[in-house]
Scaffold this motif. Structure first.
Motif: not given
Length: 308
Positions: A8, A11-12, A14-16, A18-19, A68, A96, A100
């Motif tokens: 989890e 995955a968080r 990776e989402k962070a 991306r932006t 971020y 990174t 999140p």
């Protein structure tokens, strides 16, 4: 349970990512002091594990900052200096992975790479300090762009990156490079600093041998050793400080944090310290799962909220 939580978090992350946006710290990419260095940027894709988010870099000539941003900024920016024993800079485990949790609370993170002291730069052992000073000044000069207050900017460092962060907190006014432009006229003093299992001292008894070797060599004289022992550089202008360390750390001894804590107390600088029985070294966020030290991001953010 542990595997699920770890997946989890990845995955968080990776989402962070991306932006996130990234910019070069110095106007021409390469730092001015990098001219004589012969190193080449090299990505170590699996340095801290076997996921896509275990990267580190060596051969840094052109430091970068990855931003971020939260959906609702709280006005506070945190400059992050990851560790790597002054041989490399870890990008994800101490970079990174923070995004999140911290952006969810409104903090804007600036995760930077910095030049390494043994890579032949003009500034030598002061190359990391020159870069982190420039980073803090740059963020301060553009604070409004990110919805930040210029007097609510702190630094967060891990391991040898803790030495970089604490160097900024104790040596912010010390010229580490020649002024370049109007950005360099701004203050580099962080409004707070947070240090996680930090390298602090060059002391032969409890200093971290690897970082000491990279920074000042194997046989520094007493003056040079003291200059880079940051517990000896604390003064009344050192910013409020949060310190976190595991007592069972086999790499960077907890005495580093204790020495800094005592120095801060002697100068009446506000300081909070948290020592955990277990955690070893380099736990970041991902390797705290299932341990009491897992709560450290919340402890740190709660503390920061009382200082800005």
């Amino acid at each position: 349970m542990y595997t699920t939580q770890k997946d989890e978090l990845l995955a968080r992350m990776e989402k962070a990512a991306r932006t996130a946006t990234t910019f070069f710290l110095w106007p021409n990419g390469d730092a001015p002091g990098a001219q004589p260095s012969r190193v080449t940027l090299t990505l170590e894709s699996d340095h801290t594990g076997n996921s896509a988010w275990d990267r580190a870099v060596t051969g840094i000539r052109a430091p970068q900052v990855t931003v971020y941003q939260p959906e609702r900024p709280n006005g506070v920016g945190i400059l992050v200096t990851p560790g790597g024993s002054y041989k490399r800079v870890v990008l994800d485990k101490e970079g990174t992975a923070l995004a999140p949790d911290f952006t969810a609370r409104g903090y804007t993170l600036f995760v930077m790479t910095y030049r390494l002291p043994g890579d032949g730069h003009v500034e030598g052992a002061n190359a990391p300090l020159a870069d982190v000073q420039r980073a803090m000044r740059t963020i301060r000069s553009q604070a409004a762009q990110w919805g930040l207050q210029p007097d609510k900017l702190g630094v967060l460092g891990f391991s040898s990156g803790g030495h970089v962060a604490a160097s900024l907190g104790t040596r912010f006014a010390e010229p580490a490079s020649s002024p370049l432009d109007a950005v360099d006229e701004l203050s580099a003093r962080p409004d707070f600093m947070a240090l996680v299992y930090p390298v602090i001292s060059m002391d032969s008894e409890f200093g971290h041998p690897g970082s000491r070797h990279e920074l000042i060599g194997d046989a520094p004289d007493a003056e040079r050793r003291a200059h880079y022992s940051l517990e000896k550089r604390v003064d009344d202008d050192t910013p409020p400080t949060f310190i976190l360390h595991a007592v069972d750390d086999p790499a960077v001894k907890v005495e580093n944090s204790l020495a800094l804590f005592n120095a801060l107390r002697a100068h009446r600088v506000p300081v909070e310290i948290h020592l955990f029985e277990q955690g070893l070294h380099g736990f970041g966020i991902r390797d705290t799962l299932g341990l009491p030290v897992e709560v450290w991001p919340q402890l740190m953010m709660n503390w920061i909220a009382t200082k800005v």
